[in-house]
Design a protein around this motif. Structure first.
Motif, PDB file in Angstrom:
ATOM      1  N   TYR A 108     -14.348   6.289   0.461  1.00 29.09           N
ATOM      2  CA  TYR A 108     -13.509   6.351   2.187  1.00 29.09           C
ATOM      3  C   TYR A 108     -13.085   5.855   2.208  1.00 29.09           C
ATOM      4  CZ  TYR A 108     -18.808   6.705   2.114  1.00 29.09           C
ATOM      5  OH  TYR A 108     -19.943   7.114   1.487  1.00 29.09           O
ATOM      6  N   SER A 109     -11.278   6.046   3.617  1.00 22.81           N
ATOM      7  CA  SER A 109     -10.598   5.533   3.764  1.00 22.81           C
ATOM      8  C   SER A 109     -10.101   5.975   4.968  1.00 22.81           C
ATOM      9  CB  SER A 109      -9.147   5.536   2.768  1.00 22.81           C
ATOM     10  OG  SER A 109      -8.493   6.936   3.412  1.00 22.81           O
ATOM     11  N   HIS A 110      -9.779   5.153   5.918  1.00 15.72           N
ATOM     12  CA  HIS A 110      -8.476   5.480   7.676  1.00 15.72           C
ATOM     13  C   HIS A 110      -6.975   6.461   6.844  1.00 15.72           C
ATOM     14  CE1 HIS A 110      -6.811   5.537  11.247  1.00 15.72           C
ATOM     15  NE2 HIS A 110      -8.121   5.285  11.143  1.00 15.72           N
ATOM     16  N   PRO A 111      -7.328   7.433   8.030  1.00 18.32           N
ATOM     17  CA  PRO A 111      -5.990   8.794   7.617  1.00 18.32           C
ATOM     18  C   PRO A 111      -4.156   7.356   7.755  1.00 18.32           C
ATOM     19  CG  PRO A 111      -8.121   9.456   9.079  1.00 18.32           C
ATOM     20  CD  PRO A 111      -8.353   7.474   8.716  1.00 18.32           C
ATOM     21  N   TYR A 112      -4.441   6.767   8.546  1.00 19.74           N
ATOM     22  CA  TYR A 112      -3.883   5.761   8.687  1.00 19.74           C
ATOM     23  C   TYR A 112      -3.134   5.051   6.423  1.00 19.74           C
ATOM     24  CZ  TYR A 112      -0.463   2.105  10.056  1.00 19.74           C
ATOM     25  OH  TYR A 112       0.615   1.155   9.960  1.00 19.74           O
ATOM     26  N   THR A 113      -4.389   4.650   6.500  1.00 20.81           N
ATOM     27  CA  THR A 113      -3.768   3.665   5.556  1.00 20.81           C
ATOM     28  C   THR A 113      -3.905   4.493   4.080  1.00 20.81           C
ATOM     29  OG1 THR A 113      -5.931   2.346   6.055  1.00 20.81           O
ATOM     30  CG2 THR A 113      -5.165   2.202   3.624  1.00 20.81           C
ATOM     31  N   GLU A 114      -4.556   5.591   4.378  1.00 18.28           N
ATOM     32  CA  GLU A 114      -4.281   6.914   3.066  1.00 18.28           C
ATOM     33  C   GLU A 114      -2.625   7.228   3.602  1.00 18.28           C
ATOM     34  OE1 GLU A 114      -4.887  11.648   3.023  1.00 18.28           O
ATOM     35  OE2 GLU A 114      -6.663   9.909   3.183  1.00 18.28           O
ATOM     36  N   GLY A 115      -2.318   7.107   4.416  1.00 18.01           N
ATOM     37  CA  GLY A 115      -0.820   7.815   4.694  1.00 18.01           C
ATOM     38  C   GLY A 115       0.262   6.589   4.241  1.00 18.01           C
ATOM     39  N   LEU A 116       0.135   4.845   4.341  1.00 13.09           N
ATOM     40  CA  LEU A 116       0.665   4.176   3.698  1.00 13.09           C
ATOM     41  C   LEU A 116      -0.168   4.132   2.705  1.00 13.09           C
ATOM     42  CD1 LEU A 116      -0.984   1.133   6.363  1.00 13.09           C
ATOM     43  CD2 LEU A 116       1.244   2.269   5.997  1.00 13.09           C
ATOM     44  N   MET A 117      -0.485   4.849   2.025  1.00 14.68           N
ATOM     45  CA  MET A 117      -1.050   4.048   0.515  1.00 14.68           C
ATOM     46  C   MET A 117      -0.327   5.734  -0.514  1.00 14.68           C
ATOM     47  SD  MET A 117      -2.885   1.442   0.266  1.00 14.68           S
ATOM     48  CE  MET A 117      -3.329   2.236  -2.541  1.00 14.68           C
ATOM     49  N   THR A 118       0.575   6.613   0.247  1.00 10.92           N
ATOM     50  CA  THR A 118       0.233   7.754  -0.544  1.00 10.92           C
ATOM     51  C   THR A 118       2.210   7.330  -0.332  1.00 10.92           C
ATOM     52  OG1 THR A 118       0.253   9.065   1.578  1.00 10.92           O
ATOM     53  CG2 THR A 118      -0.913   9.461   0.028  1.00 10.92           C
ATOM     54  N   SER A 119       2.680   6.835   1.375  1.00 11.42           N
ATOM     55  CA  SER A 119       4.094   6.464   0.801  1.00 11.42           C
ATOM     56  C   SER A 119       4.479   5.869  -0.047  1.00 11.42           C
ATOM     57  CB  SER A 119       4.978   5.830   2.757  1.00 11.42           C
ATOM     58  OG  SER A 119       3.815   4.793   2.708  1.00 11.42           O
ATOM     59  N   ILE A 120       3.645   4.925  -1.327  1.00  7.76           N
ATOM     60  CA  ILE A 120       4.504   3.456  -2.008  1.00  7.76           C
ATOM     61  C   ILE A 120       5.034   4.543  -2.717  1.00  7.76           C
ATOM     62  CG2 ILE A 120       3.330   1.777  -3.451  1.00  7.76           C
ATOM     63  CD1 ILE A 120       1.448   1.707  -1.319  1.00  7.76           C
ATOM     64  N   PRO A 121       6.822   4.012  -3.235  1.00  2.55           N
ATOM     65  CA  PRO A 121       7.051   4.987  -4.617  1.00  2.55           C
ATOM     66  C   PRO A 121       6.050   4.486  -5.850  1.00  2.55           C
ATOM     67  CG  PRO A 121       8.677   3.948  -3.487  1.00  2.55           C
ATOM     68  CD  PRO A 121       7.574   3.325  -3.304  1.00  2.55           C
ATOM     69  N   ARG A 122       5.506   5.019  -6.856  1.00  2.00           N
ATOM     70  CA  ARG A 122       4.672   5.011  -7.789  1.00  2.00           C
ATOM     71  C   ARG A 122       5.871   5.430  -9.525  1.00  2.00           C
ATOM     72  NH1 ARG A 122      -0.729   4.322  -6.559  1.00  2.00           N
ATOM     73  NH2 ARG A 122      -1.250   4.638  -8.938  1.00  2.00           N
ATOM     74  N   LEU A 123       5.587   4.740 -10.195  1.00  2.00           N
ATOM     75  CA  LEU A 123       6.156   5.001 -11.983  1.00  2.00           C
ATOM     76  C   LEU A 123       6.325   5.997 -12.289  1.00  2.00           C
ATOM     77  CD1 LEU A 123       5.648   1.562 -13.234  1.00  2.00           C
ATOM     78  CD2 LEU A 123       7.954   2.539 -11.990  1.00  2.00           C
ATOM     79  N   ASP A 124       4.823   6.576 -12.079  1.00  2.00           N
ATOM     80  CA  ASP A 124       4.056   7.998 -12.179  1.00  2.00           C
ATOM     81  C   ASP A 124       4.307   9.414 -11.437  1.00  2.00           C
ATOM     82  OD1 ASP A 124       2.706   7.822 -10.378  1.00  2.00           O
ATOM     83  OD2 ASP A 124       0.603   8.124 -11.279  1.00  2.00           O
ATOM     84  N   THR A 125       4.882   9.357 -10.642  1.00  2.00           N
ATOM     85  CA  THR A 125       5.889   9.963  -9.491  1.00  2.00           C
ATOM     86  C   THR A 125       6.355  10.964 -10.424  1.00  2.00           C
ATOM     87  OG1 THR A 125       5.439   8.839  -7.891  1.00  2.00           O
ATOM     88  CG2 THR A 125       6.505  10.925  -7.127  1.00  2.00           C
ATOM     89  N   PRO A 126       6.044  12.101 -10.875  1.00  2.00           N
ATOM     90  CA  PRO A 126       7.382  13.041 -10.879  1.00  2.00           C
ATOM     91  C   PRO A 126       8.195  13.035 -10.225  1.00  2.00           C
ATOM     92  CG  PRO A 126       5.272  14.258 -10.636  1.00  2.00           C
ATOM     93  CD  PRO A 126       4.955  12.805 -10.139  1.00  2.00           C
ATOM     94  N   VAL A 127       9.558  13.210 -11.600  1.00  2.00           N
ATOM     95  CA  VAL A 127      10.992  12.733 -11.137  1.00  2.00           C
ATOM     96  C   VAL A 127      11.397  14.572 -10.038  1.00  2.00           C
ATOM     97  CG1 VAL A 127      13.455  13.335 -11.610  1.00  2.00           C
ATOM     98  CG2 VAL A 127      11.614  12.347 -13.001  1.00  2.00           C
ATOM     99  N   GLY A 128      12.134  14.358  -8.260  1.00  2.00           N
ATOM    100  CA  GLY A 128      12.033  15.170  -7.629  1.00  2.00           C
ATOM    101  C   GLY A 128      11.008  15.328  -6.237  1.00  2.00           C
ATOM    102  N   THR A 129      10.097  14.979  -6.771  1.00  2.00           N
ATOM    103  CA  THR A 129       9.363  14.339  -5.455  1.00  2.00           C
ATOM    104  C   THR A 129       9.566  13.642  -4.516  1.00  2.00           C
ATOM    105  OG1 THR A 129       7.538  14.925  -7.241  1.00  2.00           O
ATOM    106  CG2 THR A 129       6.124  14.202  -5.727  1.00  2.00           C
ATOM    107  N   ARG A 130       9.563  14.412  -3.531  1.00  2.00           N
ATOM    108  CA  ARG A 130       9.158  13.515  -2.187  1.00  2.00           C
ATOM    109  C   ARG A 130       7.860  12.857  -2.006  1.00  2.00           C
ATOM    110  NH1 ARG A 130      13.981  14.585   0.806  1.00  2.00           N
ATOM    111  NH2 ARG A 130      12.796  14.010   2.938  1.00  2.00           N
TER     112      ARG A 130
END
Length: 332
Positions: free
Chosen positions: A249-271
């Motif tokens: 469960y999560s609120h869509p706003y919380t989900e949006g905040l979480m996905t906007s955080i840069p992560r070390l495992d994010t593939p290079v070039g991914t927006r």
């Protein structure tokens, strides 16, 4: 459950020439004794106003319209200004966002720290100076004796913030309100300040209400989290749950905040994903769910009806008609 602070259905409004701004519109949250509650959200979500309502530190046009603020079982909304003078500093203290504007530029650090003790405790100037030096040492300021004689402009941002923490904890309050205390600091100093606050919390058993827009800081500091949007709490749970990838469960706003955080495992070039739009003006709030105009899962129901903050599982509440991640993904 032993709650030090309980806020129930708080409404804090501001009268303006253009109308009444409902800065805090039905907020409820609780702070356990010896624990940290993190309040997160974008600017204008009502985080600071809800916290300043606790101490009645509102601008002249601000007022608490309704609701309860229970601190140690006492409703602060009903307290007089004289009662609040006794509570502020003694039982509830604040670390403000920018230390340079909170410290008086024409007084030495010693004079400003001493003032806390002389105001709230019946002790001599000599005793106040001794306690001030002890507090500066407690917040790990090097050469504390010489720092006592200096003025705020002679200190770095991190040092000034340590002085603010020393002032806030001088009378050993039960509750510390930290209003974005690391915003103006660089990452290294920020980490030192957060580590220091966690150490002092463990040593003194102080409860902390930590306000920030940085989820990384919340992950470092908080035991539980309240996510705010448009003057309302849209999600509340323990810190582990909000950061768990397998969370159902999560609120869509919380989900949006979480996905906007840069992560070390994010593939290079991914927006990075971004939440579209901006926070609506408080005098022109949308009908129905306040987040609906920016929500990619919003339906016609969301645009017309306002959801309630409801428990979806143990100690996890969400203000959404579609709190299940799988369920709302299926609607689109």
């Amino acid at each position: 459950m032993d709650y030090l602070l309980e806020i129930d259905d708080l409404h804090t409004y501001f009268k303006t020439k253009k109308g009444t701004v409902k800065a805090v519109n039905g907020v409820s949250y609780r702070v356990e004794a010896g624990k940290t509650l993190g309040i997160v959200g974008e600017s204008g979500s009502g985080k600071s106003v809800s916290a300043m309502s606790i101490l009645k530190l509102l601008d002249g046009n601000g007022y608490i319209d309704s609701g309860e603020i229970k601190f140690k079982g006492r409703n602060l909304v009903e307290c007089s200004q004289n009662d609040m003078y006794q509570i502020r500093g003694n039982e509830i203290s604040v670390i403000f966002q920018e230390p340079m504007t909170s410290l008086n530029p024409v007084y030495t650090i010693e004079k400003q720290l001493n003032e806390v003790y002389l105001t709230h405790q019946k002790i001599s100037k000599e005793e106040a100076s001794k306690k001030s030096l002890e507090m500066l040492n407690a917040v790990k300021i090097p050469n504390a004796k010489s720092i006592m004689k200096q003025y705020p402009h002679q200190l770095s941002g991190g040092m000034r913030q340590r002085v603010m923490i020393a002032m806030a904890l001088a009378c050993e309050p039960s509750l510390l309100i930290a209003d974005e205390p690391t915003t103006a600091l660089d990452v290294t100093i920020q980490a030192q300040i957060l580590h220091l606050m966690n150490e002092l919390k463990r040593e003194k058993g102080t409860s902390i209400l930590f306000i920030t827009h940085d989820l990384g800081v919340i992950n470092e500091m908080a035991d539980s989290v309240a996510v705010m949007y448009c003057g309302q709490v849209v999600e509340m749970c323990d810190a582990h749950t909000i950061f768990a990838r397998d969370n159902e469960y999560s609120h869509p706003y919380t989900e949006g905040l979480m996905t906007s955080i840069p992560r070390l495992d994010t593939p290079v070039g991914t927006r990075l994903d971004a939440i579209p739009g901006s926070v609506p003006h408080p005098l022109d709030l949308p009908k129905g769910c306040k987040f609906a105009p920016r929500c990619k899962y919003a339906t016609a129901k969301c645009m017309e009806e306002e959801p309630k903050l409801e428990e979806v599982e143990g100690n996890h509440s969400v203000r959404c008609f579609y709190p299940e991640k799988e369920g709302r993904h299926a609607t689109k």
